[in-house]
Design a protein around this motif. Sequence first.
Motif, PDB file in Angstrom:
ATOM      1  N   VAL A  95       5.529 -15.846  10.248  1.00  0.00           N
ATOM      2  CA  VAL A  95       4.297 -15.834  11.020  1.00  0.00           C
ATOM      3  C   VAL A  95       4.073 -17.247  11.534  1.00  0.00           C
ATOM      4  O   VAL A  95       3.984 -18.192  10.754  1.00  0.00           O
ATOM      5  N   HIS A 103       0.832  -1.205   0.000  1.00  0.00           N
ATOM      6  CA  HIS A 103       0.000   0.000   0.000  1.00  0.00           C
ATOM      7  C   HIS A 103       0.865   1.253   0.000  1.00  0.00           C
ATOM      8  O   HIS A 103       1.759   1.392   0.823  1.00  0.00           O
ATOM      9  N   VAL A 153      22.974 -10.496   2.376  1.00  0.00           N
ATOM     10  CA  VAL A 153      23.932 -11.427   2.958  1.00  0.00           C
ATOM     11  C   VAL A 153      23.317 -11.982   4.242  1.00  0.00           C
ATOM     12  O   VAL A 153      22.793 -11.226   5.060  1.00  0.00           O
ATOM     13  N   GLU A 162      11.596  -2.639   0.207  1.00  0.00           N
ATOM     14  CA  GLU A 162      11.904  -3.181   1.538  1.00  0.00           C
ATOM     15  C   GLU A 162      10.655  -3.803   2.148  1.00  0.00           C
ATOM     16  O   GLU A 162      10.706  -4.899   2.720  1.00  0.00           O
ATOM     17  N   GLN A 163       9.529  -3.107   2.017  1.00  0.00           N
ATOM     18  CA  GLN A 163       8.305  -3.611   2.623  1.00  0.00           C
ATOM     19  C   GLN A 163       7.844  -4.900   1.940  1.00  0.00           C
ATOM     20  O   GLN A 163       7.378  -5.832   2.602  1.00  0.00           O
ATOM     21  N   ARG A 203       9.808  -7.052   0.583  1.00  0.00           N
ATOM     22  CA  ARG A 203      10.763  -8.072   1.047  1.00  0.00           C
ATOM     23  C   ARG A 203      10.393  -8.552   2.449  1.00  0.00           C
ATOM     24  O   ARG A 203      10.413  -9.744   2.740  1.00  0.00           O
ATOM     25  N   ILE A 204      10.049  -7.600   3.306  1.00  0.00           N
ATOM     26  CA  ILE A 204       9.610  -7.948   4.665  1.00  0.00           C
ATOM     27  C   ILE A 204       8.373  -8.852   4.591  1.00  0.00           C
ATOM     28  O   ILE A 204       8.294  -9.881   5.274  1.00  0.00           O
ATOM     29  N   SER A 205       7.421  -8.481   3.750  1.00  0.00           N
ATOM     30  CA  SER A 205       6.198  -9.285   3.622  1.00  0.00           C
ATOM     31  C   SER A 205       6.532 -10.702   3.170  1.00  0.00           C
ATOM     32  O   SER A 205       5.931 -11.674   3.635  1.00  0.00           O
ATOM     33  N   TRP A 214       8.755 -12.422   6.197  1.00  0.00           N
ATOM     34  CA  TRP A 214       8.340 -12.293   7.594  1.00  0.00           C
ATOM     35  C   TRP A 214       7.790 -13.608   8.125  1.00  0.00           C
ATOM     36  O   TRP A 214       6.886 -14.200   7.555  1.00  0.00           O
ATOM     37  N   ARG A 218      11.912   1.983  -0.307  1.00  0.00           N
ATOM     38  CA  ARG A 218      11.138   1.690   0.901  1.00  0.00           C
ATOM     39  C   ARG A 218      10.010   0.695   0.572  1.00  0.00           C
ATOM     40  O   ARG A 218       9.740  -0.232   1.342  1.00  0.00           O
ATOM     41  N   LEU A 219       9.379   0.896  -0.573  1.00  0.00           N
ATOM     42  CA  LEU A 219       8.320  -0.031  -0.998  1.00  0.00           C
ATOM     43  C   LEU A 219       8.890  -1.432  -1.233  1.00  0.00           C
ATOM     44  O   LEU A 219       8.278  -2.434  -0.877  1.00  0.00           O
ATOM     45  N   VAL A 277      21.748  -5.860   4.032  1.00  0.00           N
ATOM     46  CA  VAL A 277      21.675  -5.423   2.631  1.00  0.00           C
ATOM     47  C   VAL A 277      23.072  -5.004   2.189  1.00  0.00           C
ATOM     48  O   VAL A 277      23.659  -4.079   2.752  1.00  0.00           O
ATOM     49  N   LEU A 301      14.897 -14.676  10.093  1.00  0.00           N
ATOM     50  CA  LEU A 301      16.051 -14.656   9.202  1.00  0.00           C
ATOM     51  C   LEU A 301      16.706 -13.294   9.343  1.00  0.00           C
ATOM     52  O   LEU A 301      16.047 -12.279   9.139  1.00  0.00           O
ATOM     53  N   VAL A 302      17.965 -13.243   9.709  1.00  0.00           N
ATOM     54  CA  VAL A 302      18.633 -11.953   9.821  1.00  0.00           C
ATOM     55  C   VAL A 302      19.559 -11.777   8.625  1.00  0.00           C
ATOM     56  O   VAL A 302      20.409 -12.627   8.341  1.00  0.00           O
ATOM     57  N   THR A 303      19.329 -10.685   7.928  1.00  0.00           N
ATOM     58  CA  THR A 303      20.127 -10.425   6.733  1.00  0.00           C
ATOM     59  C   THR A 303      20.630  -8.994   6.761  1.00  0.00           C
ATOM     60  O   THR A 303      20.148  -8.159   7.520  1.00  0.00           O
TER      61      THR A 303
END
Lengths: 153, 153, 153, 153
Positions: A40, A8, A119, A30-31, A33-35, A38, A27-28, A64, A60-62
């Motif tokens: 759940v 959105h 990474v 990134e979001q 990628r998070i989705s 992520w 930023r979009l 950029v 998962l810790v990455t």
Amino acid sequence: MILEIPVHLRWSDMDAYGHVNNVEFLRLLEQARISAFWHVEGRTDAPGTAILDASGAAGLVTLVARQEIEYLAPLEYHPEPIIVKLWLAHLGGASIDVCYEVCDTARTKTYARAVTTLVLIDTATSSPRRIGPREREAWEPYVGEPIKFRRRA
Amino acid sequence: MILEIPVHLRWSDMDAYGHVNNVEFLRLLEQARISAFWHVEGRTDAPGTAILDASGAAGLVTLVARQEIEYLAPLEYHPEPIIVKLWLAHLGGASIDVCYEVCDTARTKTYARAVTTLVLIDTATSSPRRIGPREREAWEPYVGEPIKFRRRA
Amino acid sequence: MILEIPVHLRWSDMDAYGHVNNVEFLRLLEQARISAFWHVEGRTDAPGTAILDASGAAGLVTLVARQEIEYLAPLEYHPEPIIVKLWLAHLGGASIDVCYEVCDTARTKTYARAVTTLVLIDTATSSPRRIGPREREAWEPYVGEPIKFRRRA
Amino acid sequence: MILEIPVHLRWSDMDAYGHVNNVEFLRLLEQARISAFWHVEGRTDAPGTAILDASGAAGLVTLVARQEIEYLAPLEYHPEPIIVKLWLAHLGGASIDVCYEVCDTARTKTYARAVTTLVLIDTATSSPRRIGPREREAWEPYVGEPIKFRRRA
């Protein structure tokens, strides 16, 4: 397989030129990628939606390491989400390339294409770690063609 | 010649990992670019500081066509500014490449290197326009080596 | 009547403390307000959703004159949207108060309550203008109780 | 005593209306607050600059409980910083009110006035804690008049 992730927009994504700002495009992404990644608990998504989380509850810790983006058309705020097509292009030893195309909901217009190199980080040591077999298995169906950037010098 | 532009961090540039967010790095670069190109009436800056404005009071309208960035070291908020080294790498017909290195004030540490391709826009027609002779003359002293990215696939 | 507007969080709404940043809360409220007032041609929304646009295709131009917010509970990023309950509390001559409560999707937890005073602007003159009869008629069903702030000095 | 804290604008603080966005004003206030309270080891600032840090190297952890802001004049991006006048208005048991006026460098124009209520947090228990004697002593010279908001209903 290509994920299609709705993101959105916010009115504030626009800058003084009245278009979604070029930095906000990342930023979009990134979001999206998070989705996709992520975790759940108890997630039972259909294939093709957000099954890139393969790391269990620990997440998962990455980090950029690199990004590249080409802007193809100006984008203005509108209430319906944009669609971020997301796939992987390279499973290295300790890194993956996440590829994106930013489209409208009708998939007829492409606003940008981009790639992020992630990474994988071992949280205990804060240093890079190799992709695990469970991750590799989860991710391989999503590996596709790398993006051909047109404007690279 | 290379411009060295101080950009002040904000605490909010950090994300939940406690580092300046990767997207915010491009925001810092945008701000350095604005500082370099921003027209100030009656400006009498010394050479090497913000003389990239070559367009008169009307200002220079550009469009970001492409960006590429490599992250080299994590950056945390601190009160003193970061230094953005900024130069040009390519004067095309209607576009220029702006190159950056993000450093600490002591110039001993490099956090990121990046490039932005700008296309010059004719505000009357909203389409690309060629670099003018006055702009080319003002910019040529700042043309240097293009950035060699290490992580490009 | 109270509008209930879902607003999607972004991971980047969190700050270095790992919570949605206090300033970003106002960004979420801005987005809820935009969703409520945004003009969509041919909109046939059900009552209670986004019918605050009463100004025709020209759109409603307003200026934020004042904001007040109380934070009640910390909020972390999660994939499902937050719900912004939105209503009006005061129809003045040229201004309205927009009231909000930020809740979870189950409406069992309230994260913040806030108010924004908007002044209507005449785009021709850039000065305040009175609320028109069509606007007043559209907005009156949404006028409710003003928020009682607990922490006001 | 009133602190006067320069905060640098960013071009991206402007929204599609071409003014510094109303939410971004609170970001500028956050940054002024960070500048005032940020602990720097070995700091030997002159009085009136950033001596609100009274907590030693551990830093001061606070939670924003409330904010109120009135916007008085539109602000556009410009290269010189804005000046945030900052003082305290209320030293409660476990909370303080931070007051602000946002001015131009000439101190002839006021863009906004605002207040933030901070609650002090004990990091061991994550619950509010009382103001310590060292903090009270450091802060008392900065206690002044509370802001009189004109637009409060």
